[in-house]
Write a protein that holds these residues in place. Structure first.
Motif, PDB file in Angstrom:
ATOM      1  N   ARG A   1      32.268  62.660 -43.614  1.00  0.00           N
ATOM      2  CA  ARG A   1      30.928  62.677 -44.208  1.00  0.00           C
ATOM      3  C   ARG A   1      30.867  61.595 -45.288  1.00  0.00           C
ATOM      4  NH1 ARG A   1      31.976  68.198 -43.599  1.00  0.00           N
ATOM      5  NH2 ARG A   1      32.665  68.408 -45.742  1.00  0.00           N
ATOM      6  N   ASP A   2      30.098  60.536 -45.016  1.00  0.00           N
ATOM      7  CA  ASP A   2      30.109  59.384 -45.915  1.00  0.00           C
ATOM      8  C   ASP A   2      29.546  59.697 -47.292  1.00  0.00           C
ATOM      9  OD1 ASP A   2      27.561  59.722 -44.996  1.00  0.00           O
ATOM     10  OD2 ASP A   2      27.191  57.625 -44.511  1.00  0.00           O
ATOM     11  N   ASP A   3      28.674  60.716 -47.388  1.00  0.00           N
ATOM     12  CA  ASP A   3      28.128  61.044 -48.706  1.00  0.00           C
ATOM     13  C   ASP A   3      29.153  61.735 -49.588  1.00  0.00           C
ATOM     14  OD1 ASP A   3      28.126  63.249 -47.023  1.00  0.00           O
ATOM     15  OD2 ASP A   3      26.437  64.206 -48.039  1.00  0.00           O
ATOM     16  N   GLU A   4      30.298  62.120 -49.009  1.00  0.00           N
ATOM     17  CA  GLU A   4      31.360  62.752 -49.780  1.00  0.00           C
ATOM     18  C   GLU A   4      32.617  61.883 -49.834  1.00  0.00           C
ATOM     19  OE1 GLU A   4      32.149  66.734 -48.482  1.00  0.00           O
ATOM     20  OE2 GLU A   4      30.022  67.218 -48.250  1.00  0.00           O
ATOM     21  N   MET A   5      32.541  60.655 -49.289  1.00  0.00           N
ATOM     22  CA  MET A   5      33.699  59.765 -49.274  1.00  0.00           C
ATOM     23  C   MET A   5      33.558  58.736 -50.396  1.00  0.00           C
ATOM     24  SD  MET A   5      35.461  57.653 -46.123  1.00  0.00           S
ATOM     25  CE  MET A   5      34.309  56.280 -46.103  1.00  0.00           C
ATOM     26  N   SER A   6      34.110  59.047 -51.553  1.00  0.00           N
ATOM     27  CA  SER A   6      34.053  58.149 -52.697  1.00  0.00           C
ATOM     28  C   SER A   6      35.113  57.057 -52.545  1.00  0.00           C
ATOM     29  CB  SER A   6      34.301  58.928 -53.995  1.00  0.00           C
ATOM     30  OG  SER A   6      35.601  59.495 -53.988  1.00  0.00           O
ATOM     31  N   GLU A   7      35.171  56.146 -53.517  1.00  0.00           N
ATOM     32  CA  GLU A   7      36.149  55.057 -53.476  1.00  0.00           C
ATOM     33  C   GLU A   7      37.578  55.571 -53.602  1.00  0.00           C
ATOM     34  OE1 GLU A   7      35.151  52.134 -56.369  1.00  0.00           O
ATOM     35  OE2 GLU A   7      33.300  51.516 -55.365  1.00  0.00           O
TER      36      GLU A   7
ATOM     37  N   PRO B   1      41.171  58.975 -49.612  1.00  0.00           N
ATOM     38  CA  PRO B   1      42.296  58.314 -48.928  1.00  0.00           C
ATOM     39  C   PRO B   1      41.875  57.437 -47.754  1.00  0.00           C
ATOM     40  CG  PRO B   1      42.829  60.604 -49.382  1.00  0.00           C
ATOM     41  CD  PRO B   1      41.383  60.418 -49.749  1.00  0.00           C
ATOM     42  N   LEU B   2      40.873  57.866 -46.981  1.00  0.00           N
ATOM     43  CA  LEU B   2      40.437  57.077 -45.830  1.00  0.00           C
ATOM     44  C   LEU B   2      39.806  55.764 -46.277  1.00  0.00           C
ATOM     45  CD1 LEU B   2      40.071  56.917 -42.746  1.00  0.00           C
ATOM     46  CD2 LEU B   2      37.838  58.001 -43.040  1.00  0.00           C
ATOM     47  N   HIS B   3      38.997  55.808 -47.333  1.00  0.00           N
ATOM     48  CA  HIS B   3      38.355  54.599 -47.855  1.00  0.00           C
ATOM     49  C   HIS B   3      39.409  53.587 -48.303  1.00  0.00           C
ATOM     50  CE1 HIS B   3      35.218  52.201 -49.813  1.00  0.00           C
ATOM     51  NE2 HIS B   3      36.028  52.103 -50.845  1.00  0.00           N
ATOM     52  N   LYS B   4      40.430  54.067 -48.992  1.00  0.00           N
ATOM     53  CA  LYS B   4      41.501  53.178 -49.458  1.00  0.00           C
ATOM     54  C   LYS B   4      42.267  52.579 -48.281  1.00  0.00           C
ATOM     55  CE  LYS B   4      42.367  55.452 -53.911  1.00  0.00           C
ATOM     56  NZ  LYS B   4      43.366  56.175 -54.732  1.00  0.00           N
ATOM     57  N   MET B   5      42.511  53.406 -47.253  1.00  0.00           N
ATOM     58  CA  MET B   5      43.251  52.924 -46.092  1.00  0.00           C
ATOM     59  C   MET B   5      42.488  51.808 -45.380  1.00  0.00           C
ATOM     60  SD  MET B   5      44.266  54.885 -42.563  1.00  0.00           S
ATOM     61  CE  MET B   5      42.663  54.501 -41.848  1.00  0.00           C
ATOM     62  N   LEU B   6      41.179  52.003 -45.192  1.00  0.00           N
ATOM     63  CA  LEU B   6      40.373  51.006 -44.494  1.00  0.00           C
ATOM     64  C   LEU B   6      40.350  49.686 -45.259  1.00  0.00           C
ATOM     65  CD1 LEU B   6      37.358  53.224 -43.342  1.00  0.00           C
ATOM     66  CD2 LEU B   6      39.290  52.419 -41.969  1.00  0.00           C
TER      67      LEU B   6
END
Length: 307
Positions: free
Chosen positions: A36-42, A45-50
């Motif tokens: 859920r992108d509205d709950e994926m902050s900077e 872990p997934l955001h950092k991995m990408l």
């Protein structure tokens, strides 16, 4: 599902993606994740991995943004579920879209609630599904699915809710064999109430495990515990499983048990004797993790044992 992805999984995926993008020329690795992108902050872990994978090896990434269902899509969904023509289900679909804004999980939960209240039901005389539009419009539906799910838990039997709370402490799923052991050790009915939850579509059951149908359901069950009491629950379940793991020399159960104990933290330990037991269990778990070359988990177990 990457919503609650852990650091060990992120590290493994990152390594595989970097290798497939550089050194392994004749092989390809396709990874598809949902979050859920509205709950994926900077800090997610997934955001950092990408960011890491893209900056180091330029791996191709495609983002697909999924929106809520339109009125037409929702009507197609309702038509399929009820085996009726779209023109017949359109009035019902319009009401559901107004109440849920097209959120798929919300639509499913509301339709299940309509069936439980016999507002949506199969008619033998008409040989199809029918509904009472006036009653549906008059229902007091919360604005978000999380509140709706939490309130729906209040209508479940207390024994079923208690079992769901226990299951929620283990995350999105747990092996049935583990639940059997825990039921015996803490002397609380678990298996039968969880089977009832499967019948109520709160849980699923496959491949020897119970699993929550959605992480919002797991969150709703977990929220039934007072925040200050959660550590005691984790600690209690962990110790119960830890004694069994030590007695039966079950390494897998040991790792699960110690993880639960560590979720409880030092403040859940009642005396010095119990603190020694917890330290020894963490020492054993850390050794098993090292045997599996899982040094990150081993460090975590040793660190908790010392603290």
């Amino acid at each position: 599902d990457c919503q609650w992805i852990d650091s060990a999984s992120v590290a493994l995926l990152c390594q595989i993606l970097m290798m497939s993008g550089s050194s392994i020329k004749d092989h390809r690795f396709f990874f598809f994740g949902a979050c859920r992108d509205d709950e994926m902050s900077e800090s997610h872990p997934l955001h950092k991995m990408l960011l890491t994978v893209n900056s180091l090896c330029g791996t191709n990434m495609t983002r697909i943004h999924l929106t809520s269902m339109s009125k037409g899509a929702l009507n197609e969904f309702v038509s399929t579920e009820l085996s009726l023509l779209p023109r017949t289900t359109r009035p019902l679909a319009d009401i559901l879209h107004h109440q849920t804004k097209g959120c798929p999980l919300f639509v499913k939960q509301v339709m299940m609630e309509l069936y439980r209240q016999r507002i949506l039901y199969p008619s033998l005389s008409r040989r199809r599904w029918v509904w009472e539009a006036g009653k549906i419009v008059g229902m007091n539906i919360p604005e978000n699915v999380a509140t709706f799910i939490t309130k729906s838990f209040d209508r479940l039997p207390s024994e079923e809710v208690s079992a769901l709370v226990v299951l929620s402490c283990f995350g999105a799923s747990a092996d049935i064999s583990l639940i059997e052991v825990l039921e015996r050790e803490i002397e609380q009915p678990l298996l039968a109430p969880l089977d009832d939850a499967v019948a109520h579509s709160v849980l699923g059951k496959r491949n020897g495990e119970f699993y929550f149908m959605h992480d919002k359901l797991q969150e709703a069950a977990y929220s039934k515990m007072k925040p200050e009491e959660r550590c005691l629950h984790h600690h209690r379940y962990g110790l119960a499983l830890g004694f069994v793991a030590a007695r039966e020399r079950n390494d897998r159960l040991l790792l699960t048990a110690v993880t639960q104990i560590n979720h409880g933290g030092p403040k859940a330990v009642i005396d010095e004797e119990q603190a020694v037991v917890v330290a020894h269990l963490n020492l054993d778990a850390g050794g098993k993790a090292m045997d599996m070359s899982d040094y990150f988990s081993a460090h975590s177990f040793f660190d908790h044992g010392i603290s």
